[in-house]
Write a protein that holds these residues in place. Structure first.
Motif, PDB file in Angstrom:
ATOM      1  N   GLY A 251       0.784  -1.231   0.000  1.00  0.00           N
ATOM      2  CA  GLY A 251       0.000   0.000   0.000  1.00  0.00           C
ATOM      3  C   GLY A 251       0.814   1.279   0.000  1.00  0.00           C
ATOM      4  N   THR A 252       2.146   1.199   0.009  1.00  0.00           N
ATOM      5  CA  THR A 252       2.949   2.429   0.057  1.00  0.00           C
ATOM      6  C   THR A 252       2.845   3.230  -1.235  1.00  0.00           C
ATOM      7  OG1 THR A 252       4.946   1.241  -0.605  1.00  0.00           O
ATOM      8  CG2 THR A 252       4.577   1.543   1.770  1.00  0.00           C
ATOM      9  N   VAL A 253       2.591   2.570  -2.351  1.00  0.00           N
ATOM     10  CA  VAL A 253       2.408   3.295  -3.610  1.00  0.00           C
ATOM     11  C   VAL A 253       1.118   4.107  -3.537  1.00  0.00           C
ATOM     12  CG1 VAL A 253       1.971   3.068  -6.088  1.00  0.00           C
ATOM     13  CG2 VAL A 253       3.756   1.681  -4.994  1.00  0.00           C
ATOM     14  N   TRP A 254       0.037   3.454  -3.121  1.00  0.00           N
ATOM     15  CA  TRP A 254      -1.259   4.128  -3.058  1.00  0.00           C
ATOM     16  C   TRP A 254      -1.236   5.316  -2.095  1.00  0.00           C
ATOM     17  CZ3 TRP A 254      -4.744   4.595   1.039  1.00  0.00           C
ATOM     18  CH2 TRP A 254      -5.977   5.155   0.698  1.00  0.00           C
ATOM     19  N   ILE A 255      -0.778   5.095  -0.850  1.00  0.00           N
ATOM     20  CA  ILE A 255      -0.799   6.176   0.142  1.00  0.00           C
ATOM     21  C   ILE A 255       0.187   7.276  -0.239  1.00  0.00           C
ATOM     22  CG2 ILE A 255       0.883   5.223   1.801  1.00  0.00           C
ATOM     23  CD1 ILE A 255      -2.443   6.905   2.754  1.00  0.00           C
ATOM     24  N   GLY A 256       1.313   6.897  -0.834  1.00  0.00           N
ATOM     25  CA  GLY A 256       2.286   7.895  -1.275  1.00  0.00           C
ATOM     26  C   GLY A 256       1.718   8.811  -2.339  1.00  0.00           C
TER      27      GLY A 256
ATOM     28  N   ARG B 129       8.921  -3.191  13.177  1.00  0.00           N
ATOM     29  CA  ARG B 129       9.972  -3.962  12.501  1.00  0.00           C
ATOM     30  C   ARG B 129      11.362  -3.542  12.990  1.00  0.00           C
ATOM     31  NH1 ARG B 129       6.722  -3.936   7.566  1.00  0.00           N
ATOM     32  NH2 ARG B 129       7.768  -2.040   6.881  1.00  0.00           N
ATOM     33  N   ALA B 130      11.497  -2.299  13.444  1.00  0.00           N
ATOM     34  CA  ALA B 130      12.790  -1.815  13.948  1.00  0.00           C
ATOM     35  C   ALA B 130      13.113  -2.411  15.312  1.00  0.00           C
ATOM     36  CB  ALA B 130      12.784  -0.289  14.035  1.00  0.00           C
ATOM     37  N   GLY B 131      12.098  -2.814  16.061  1.00  0.00           N
ATOM     38  CA  GLY B 131      12.319  -3.411  17.376  1.00  0.00           C
ATOM     39  C   GLY B 131      11.151  -3.142  18.305  1.00  0.00           C
ATOM     40  N   ASN B 132      11.242  -3.694  19.502  1.00  0.00           N
ATOM     41  CA  ASN B 132      10.174  -3.560  20.484  1.00  0.00           C
ATOM     42  C   ASN B 132      10.320  -2.224  21.219  1.00  0.00           C
ATOM     43  OD1 ASN B 132       8.397  -3.735  22.628  1.00  0.00           O
ATOM     44  ND2 ASN B 132       8.775  -5.897  22.967  1.00  0.00           N
ATOM     45  N   TRP B 133       9.472  -1.285  20.888  1.00  0.00           N
ATOM     46  CA  TRP B 133       9.520   0.062  21.454  1.00  0.00           C
ATOM     47  C   TRP B 133       8.405   0.293  22.477  1.00  0.00           C
ATOM     48  CZ3 TRP B 133       5.038   2.778  20.240  1.00  0.00           C
ATOM     49  CH2 TRP B 133       4.285   2.253  19.175  1.00  0.00           C
ATOM     50  N   TYR B 134       7.616  -0.722  22.764  1.00  0.00           N
ATOM     51  CA  TYR B 134       6.418  -0.519  23.577  1.00  0.00           C
ATOM     52  C   TYR B 134       6.348  -1.366  24.846  1.00  0.00           C
ATOM     53  CZ  TYR B 134       5.468  -4.363  20.432  1.00  0.00           C
ATOM     54  OH  TYR B 134       5.583  -5.507  19.699  1.00  0.00           O
ATOM     55  N   ASP B 135       7.146  -2.425  24.979  1.00  0.00           N
ATOM     56  CA  ASP B 135       7.086  -3.272  26.175  1.00  0.00           C
ATOM     57  C   ASP B 135       8.119  -2.835  27.216  1.00  0.00           C
ATOM     58  OD1 ASP B 135       5.014  -5.001  25.575  1.00  0.00           O
ATOM     59  OD2 ASP B 135       6.313  -6.435  24.555  1.00  0.00           O
ATOM     60  N   ASN B 136       7.862  -3.243  28.447  1.00  0.00           N
ATOM     61  CA  ASN B 136       8.770  -3.009  29.582  1.00  0.00           C
ATOM     62  C   ASN B 136       9.141  -1.534  29.684  1.00  0.00           C
ATOM     63  OD1 ASN B 136       8.648  -5.748  30.222  1.00  0.00           O
ATOM     64  ND2 ASN B 136      10.200  -6.190  28.691  1.00  0.00           N
ATOM     65  N   GLU B 137      10.433  -1.212  29.669  1.00  0.00           N
ATOM     66  CA  GLU B 137      10.846   0.187  29.797  1.00  0.00           C
ATOM     67  C   GLU B 137      10.490   0.991  28.554  1.00  0.00           C
ATOM     68  OE1 GLU B 137      11.782   1.339  32.653  1.00  0.00           O
ATOM     69  OE2 GLU B 137      11.807  -0.679  33.474  1.00  0.00           O
ATOM     70  N   GLY B 138      10.300   0.288  27.432  1.00  0.00           N
ATOM     71  CA  GLY B 138       9.842   0.932  26.218  1.00  0.00           C
ATOM     72  C   GLY B 138      10.927   1.668  25.472  1.00  0.00           C
ATOM     73  N   GLY B 139      10.486   2.581  24.636  1.00  0.00           N
ATOM     74  CA  GLY B 139      11.423   3.318  23.812  1.00  0.00           C
ATOM     75  C   GLY B 139      10.744   4.428  23.038  1.00  0.00           C
ATOM     76  N   HIS B 140      11.534   4.998  22.157  1.00  0.00           N
ATOM     77  CA  HIS B 140      11.083   6.112  21.324  1.00  0.00           C
ATOM     78  C   HIS B 140      11.529   5.824  19.898  1.00  0.00           C
ATOM     79  CE1 HIS B 140      10.081  10.265  20.334  1.00  0.00           C
ATOM     80  NE2 HIS B 140      11.193  10.293  19.635  1.00  0.00           N
ATOM     81  N   VAL B 141      10.640   6.041  18.937  1.00  0.00           N
ATOM     82  CA  VAL B 141      10.961   5.811  17.538  1.00  0.00           C
ATOM     83  C   VAL B 141      10.725   7.094  16.758  1.00  0.00           C
ATOM     84  CG1 VAL B 141      10.411   4.482  15.451  1.00  0.00           C
ATOM     85  CG2 VAL B 141      10.254   3.393  17.695  1.00  0.00           C
ATOM     86  N   GLU B 142      11.694   7.433  15.939  1.00  0.00           N
ATOM     87  CA  GLU B 142      11.549   8.525  14.974  1.00  0.00           C
ATOM     88  C   GLU B 142      11.738   7.914  13.598  1.00  0.00           C
ATOM     89  OE1 GLU B 142      14.358  11.610  15.738  1.00  0.00           O
ATOM     90  OE2 GLU B 142      13.571  12.001  17.734  1.00  0.00           O
ATOM     91  N   SER B 143      10.863   8.250  12.682  1.00  0.00           N
ATOM     92  CA  SER B 143      11.002   7.754  11.313  1.00  0.00           C
ATOM     93  C   SER B 143      10.683   8.876  10.343  1.00  0.00           C
ATOM     94  CB  SER B 143      10.091   6.545  11.071  1.00  0.00           C
ATOM     95  OG  SER B 143       8.755   6.855  11.375  1.00  0.00           O
ATOM     96  N   GLU B 144      11.320   8.801   9.183  1.00  0.00           N
ATOM     97  CA  GLU B 144      11.084   9.813   8.157  1.00  0.00           C
ATOM     98  C   GLU B 144      10.856   9.121   6.824  1.00  0.00           C
ATOM     99  OE1 GLU B 144      13.287  13.735   6.431  1.00  0.00           O
ATOM    100  OE2 GLU B 144      13.214  13.434   8.601  1.00  0.00           O
ATOM    101  N   TYR B 145       9.967   9.695   6.041  1.00  0.00           N
ATOM    102  CA  TYR B 145       9.565   9.099   4.772  1.00  0.00           C
ATOM    103  C   TYR B 145       9.605  10.148   3.671  1.00  0.00           C
ATOM    104  CZ  TYR B 145       7.777   5.751   8.119  1.00  0.00           C
ATOM    105  OH  TYR B 145       7.677   4.861   9.163  1.00  0.00           O
ATOM    106  N   ASN B 146      10.077   9.746   2.499  1.00  0.00           N
ATOM    107  CA  ASN B 146      10.032  10.593   1.314  1.00  0.00           C
ATOM    108  C   ASN B 146       8.752  10.260   0.557  1.00  0.00           C
ATOM    109  OD1 ASN B 146      12.574  11.830   1.738  1.00  0.00           O
ATOM    110  ND2 ASN B 146      13.571   9.997   0.931  1.00  0.00           N
ATOM    111  N   ILE B 147       8.090  11.292   0.072  1.00  0.00           N
ATOM    112  CA  ILE B 147       6.841  11.118  -0.658  1.00  0.00           C
ATOM    113  C   ILE B 147       7.060  11.610  -2.086  1.00  0.00           C
ATOM    114  CG2 ILE B 147       4.386  11.673  -0.731  1.00  0.00           C
ATOM    115  CD1 ILE B 147       5.298  10.222   1.881  1.00  0.00           C
ATOM    116  N   THR B 148       6.805  10.735  -3.050  1.00  0.00           N
ATOM    117  CA  THR B 148       6.919  11.104  -4.464  1.00  0.00           C
ATOM    118  C   THR B 148       5.658  10.662  -5.185  1.00  0.00           C
ATOM    119  OG1 THR B 148       7.894   9.008  -5.174  1.00  0.00           O
ATOM    120  CG2 THR B 148       9.431  10.699  -4.353  1.00  0.00           C
ATOM    121  N   ALA B 149       5.574  11.014  -6.455  1.00  0.00           N
ATOM    122  CA  ALA B 149       4.436  10.579  -7.265  1.00  0.00           C
ATOM    123  C   ALA B 149       4.434   9.065  -7.424  1.00  0.00           C
ATOM    124  CB  ALA B 149       4.476  11.261  -8.629  1.00  0.00           C
ATOM    125  N   ALA B 150       5.582   8.430  -7.182  1.00  0.00           N
ATOM    126  CA  ALA B 150       5.682   6.969  -7.303  1.00  0.00           C
ATOM    127  C   ALA B 150       5.308   6.251  -6.008  1.00  0.00           C
ATOM    128  CB  ALA B 150       7.089   6.584  -7.720  1.00  0.00           C
TER     129      ALA B 150
END
Length: 153
Positions: free
Chosen positions: A11-16, A93-114
């Motif tokens: 679905g990344t093509v459609w949402i992009g 997919r990057a790892g478990n960021w929500y259990d036990n002590e947890g964590g923080h995730v930052e992600s960035e995405y490029n958006i093109t016509a493709a």
């Protein structure tokens, strides 16, 4: 916009393409969690020349669009819910960021016509704070003559 589901199985093509038509050129997501749960803290959207776009306007527009396919396990969702699911799945997919002590995730995405392409996903785990006891051990020191324990004759 007409979407051919054979173009992308995730679905990344459609949402992009949808985001690109809304003048989004990149987006950044932040997630945090701990205990046994996590939350998508927010997504920021950037247009041409680094101009920040209104999350309220973008997300309102995405809420009015239904994908031409169902989201596995959730059935029919809005484009906004689908985008949020994609971001959460990528973070997981990057790892478990929500259990036990947890964590923080930052992600960035490029958006093109493709479509939408992942630029990076960065996971930081929170370290346990073992010094955060409920009481001060010195307060209950048995060797302290000023502390009366009631056991003296």
């Amino acid at each position: 916009m007409k979407f051919d589901a054979s173009q992308a199985d995730d679905g990344t093509v459609w949402i992009g393409k949808i985001l690109h038509e809304m003048d989004v050129r990149s987006m950044r997501a932040e997630l945090s969690g701990g205990g046994d749960s996590g939350d998508l803290d927010g997504i920021s959207y950037v247009g041409e020349d680094g101009k920040h776009l209104s999350s309220i306007d973008i997300e309102a527009g995405l809420s009015d669009i239904k994908p031409p396919f169902t989201n596995a396990g959730r059935g029919k969702v809005t484009a906004l819910e689908y985008l949020q699911d994609l971001v959460i799945e990528e973070a997981t997919r990057a790892g478990n960021w929500y259990d036990n002590e947890g964590g923080h995730v930052e992600s960035e995405y490029n958006i093109t016509a493709a479509g939408m392409e992942t630029e990076y996903v960065h996971l930081t785990h929170f370290e346990p704070d073992y010094d955060d006891d409920e009481y001060d051990e010195d307060e209950y020191d048995d060797d302290d003559p000023d502390v009366e324990d009631g056991m003296q004759p």
